[in-house]
Structure formats: C-alpha cells, structure tokens
Design an enzyme around this catalytic site. Sequence first.
Site, PDB file in Angstrom:
ATOM      1  NE  ARG A  69      -1.846  -2.355   2.691  1.00 34.33           N
ATOM      2  CZ  ARG A  69      -2.126  -3.614   2.349  1.00 34.33           C
ATOM      3  NH1 ARG A  69      -3.216  -3.903   1.739  1.00 34.33           N
ATOM      4  NH2 ARG A  69      -1.270  -4.593   2.635  1.00 34.33           N
ATOM      5  CB  THR A  70       3.574   2.555   2.160  1.00 34.74           C
ATOM      6  OG1 THR A  70       2.870   2.152   3.333  1.00 34.74           O
ATOM      7  CG2 THR A  70       4.222   3.900   2.395  1.00 34.74           C
ATOM      8  CE  LYS A  98      27.232  -3.137  -7.930  1.00 37.21           C
ATOM      9  NZ  LYS A  98      27.442  -2.109  -8.955  1.00 37.21           N
ATOM     10  NE  ARG A 119       7.482   0.840   4.601  1.00 29.26           N
ATOM     11  CZ  ARG A 119       6.258   0.326   4.631  1.00 29.26           C
ATOM     12  NH1 ARG A 119       6.058  -0.925   4.304  1.00 29.26           N
ATOM     13  NH2 ARG A 119       5.224   1.061   4.995  1.00 29.26           N
ATOM     14  CG  HIS A 147       4.078   4.185   8.583  1.00 28.82           C
ATOM     15  ND1 HIS A 147       4.084   5.032   7.489  1.00 28.82           N
ATOM     16  CD2 HIS A 147       3.728   2.964   8.091  1.00 28.82           C
ATOM     17  CE1 HIS A 147       3.758   4.341   6.409  1.00 28.82           C
ATOM     18  NE2 HIS A 147       3.540   3.078   6.739  1.00 28.82           N
TER      19      HIS A 147
HETATM   20  C1  NCD Z   1       2.254  -0.951   8.197  1.00 28.64           C
HETATM   21  C2  NCD Z   1       3.765  -0.754   8.290  1.00 28.64           C
HETATM   22  O1  NCD Z   1       4.487  -0.966   7.307  1.00 28.64           O
HETATM   23  O2  NCD Z   1       4.173  -0.353   9.357  1.00 28.64           O
HETATM   24  N1  NCD Z   1       1.816  -1.155   6.873  1.00 28.64           N
HETATM   25  C3  NCD Z   1       1.497  -0.066   6.096  1.00 28.64           C
HETATM   26  O3  NCD Z   1       2.334   0.741   5.791  1.00 28.64           O
HETATM   27  N2  NCD Z   1       0.216   0.093   5.759  1.00 28.64           N
HETATM   28  C4  NCD Z   1       1.735  -1.949   9.160  1.00 28.64           C
HETATM   29  C5  NCD Z   1       2.259  -3.357   9.124  1.00 28.64           C
HETATM   30  O4  NCD Z   1       3.121  -3.708   8.322  1.00 28.64           O
HETATM   31  O5  NCD Z   1       1.775  -4.143   9.938  1.00 28.64           O
END
Ligand code: NCD
Length: 321
Positions: A69-70, A98, A119, A147
């Site tokens: 999703r993100t 590397k 991320r 997040h």
């Molecule tokens: C979350 C995350 O990556 O922290 N997912 C997301 O971004 N919607 C929650 C999760 O992974 O449980």
Amino acid sequence: MNLTEQQRAAISAKWKGQHILSVDQFNRLDLETILAVADDMRVIVKTVGTCDLLKGKLTCNLFYEPSTRTSSSFAAASERLGGSVILINNVQFSSVTKGETLPDTIRAVGSYTDAIVLRHYEKGAAELAAKYSPKPIINAGDGPGEHPTQALLDLFTIKRELGKIDGLTVTLLGDLKYGRTVHSLARLLTNFEGIKINYVSPDSLRMPDYLIKQVGDAGVEQHEYDALEPIIAETDILYVTRVQKERFDDLAHYEAVKDAFIISPETLKDAKQEMRVLHPLPRVNEITMEVDDDPRAAYFRQMENGMYVRMALLYLVLGKQ
Ligand code: NCD
C-alpha cells in the site's frame, strides 16, 4: 475548524521543500490543512482523475522493506498529480548489495529526483537520510520508529468516518511495542481535545514507556489493558495492528503472542453502531474476514484514503502553489 484562505496558503508555503520525518513536526493547523488538501485531492481523483500540480517533478520510492500500500499509493499519488516515479523496491538489486551506505545511496537518488520516499528497517533511518539528502525525504516507515504518513491517513479516515476527531476514545490494539503506525498515531492524537487512548496488548508488546510519557505529558488520558472486553463498548475507534513478526529476535515468542487478539463479529457485538474498525494493513489473522462485511469495518476505505493524503503531502512539499 474552518481554515481561512490565508491560513491555508501560509501552511502550504511552510511545507514546501521540507522533510517529513516525524509526526512531531505537525501542529493542529498543519493537520487541518493537510486534511483539507487531502479532501480536495479526493475530489480531483473522483472527478477528473489526474491533474498537473506535480508536472515535471520526479519522486523516488526507495524501499528497504516490503510494502504494498505505501509504495503503490505514493506512486499513484505522484502519477495522479502529473509527476513521475522511480521505484527502487528491491534494494537487493541495487548497489546496497555491494555495500553502499544509506547516505551514499541517498546522495545518488537525491541528485536525480525531486523527493525521496524512504522505507527502512532501522529506527532513525529517515532522520539520518535527511542529513545527507539534497532533496526532501518522506519517511514511509523507519523500523519500529514512526510511520507519519500512515498516521495522517488514519486521522483523515477518522475525520471522514465520524466527522470529528476531538473527544474520541481511541483503542489501539495488538503489537504496540513494534508497531510504528500506532507510535505515530498516538502522538498525532495529542493535537486534539478530549482524546482518551486505551492500549490493549499482551504484556510483552506494551506501548513503549517513552511514548506513554510523551502522550501523557501532552495531557491525553491513557489506560492500559490486556483484554478488549472491558472497553469495547466505550470505544469510538478500534485500531487493530498486526504482530510485527519481522521485528522478533525469537520466533517462539512471536508464536506465543501472534494470535493474542482476533477480532470477529462476536467481538463487536457490544460495540457502538458508530464505532469504526481501522487497521493499517496488511492483516494476517487479527481480524476475521467476516468482519469485512460489517459497515463499521473502515480499513479498506482507510487504504483508499492513503492515496489522497499522500497526494496532499507531495503537493505541499513539491507542488506549484
Ligand atoms: C504498516 C507498516 O508498514 O508499518 N503497513 C502499512 O504501511 N500500511 C503496518 C504493518 O506492516 O503491519
């Protein structure tokens, strides 16, 4: 709160070229502005689909951890605003393998693009990246840290579903120790009036003390529980999280707590009709599929809202104003 055009323009200008690393960067006015802009983005998508507010802008999704999703909602957000995206979702095929350091990778990507959505599996990685990046960094999750963009879309969803945020009782349930979404959401809620937060988790996955202190210092009423039953009836928002398997050193410990809470139609029988169930997703076992048909299940709408909020953020950071 109704924003004047002037307030909105001032806040919009404030975010131009800024990093988005932590929810601690936002005050109430910022939040109202982001939610209002996200509403506008929703209208744009529903009516014309795309626009050119980000025309000529190139963003990079640099993801060191899995994401559905993100990553895709940030990519969709850029494209719907008329921008373009470079996806580096498999860092094992990049020079990271590397042995390249995060600062050097950031310098490289930052020299080609206009913003980096990052991320990473380490807490603090976004802050570190921001020190070396020539372009804005947007934190899309730093290990068990934060997040922020998820918490903003959580707020947007609460506002859309219940029409307000002030005065709500929010129950955060599941893995509160490693869940970065709840770390950000609890802090973000401190900007609102009359909020009560209940934490429900196994003892070993409690909300970290430093966060309970920060939220308490901001004047929010908080309570901890190891069961949902005593508070399901008073809850306005039930925010369920996945037990974060990838953060456990000892898989036996994960196995022992992974099914500690499973939300089913039975769990919701004492809940208010106006209550909403949120979940950042992905879900594993913690909400049964039968709950999906309950109108109170808002997690798929929440997922869609993610794109509008990320459009708002990209527009504020990079767009023509
Ligand atoms: C979350 C995350 O990556 O922290 N997912 C997301 O971004 N919607 C929650 C999760 O992974 O449980």
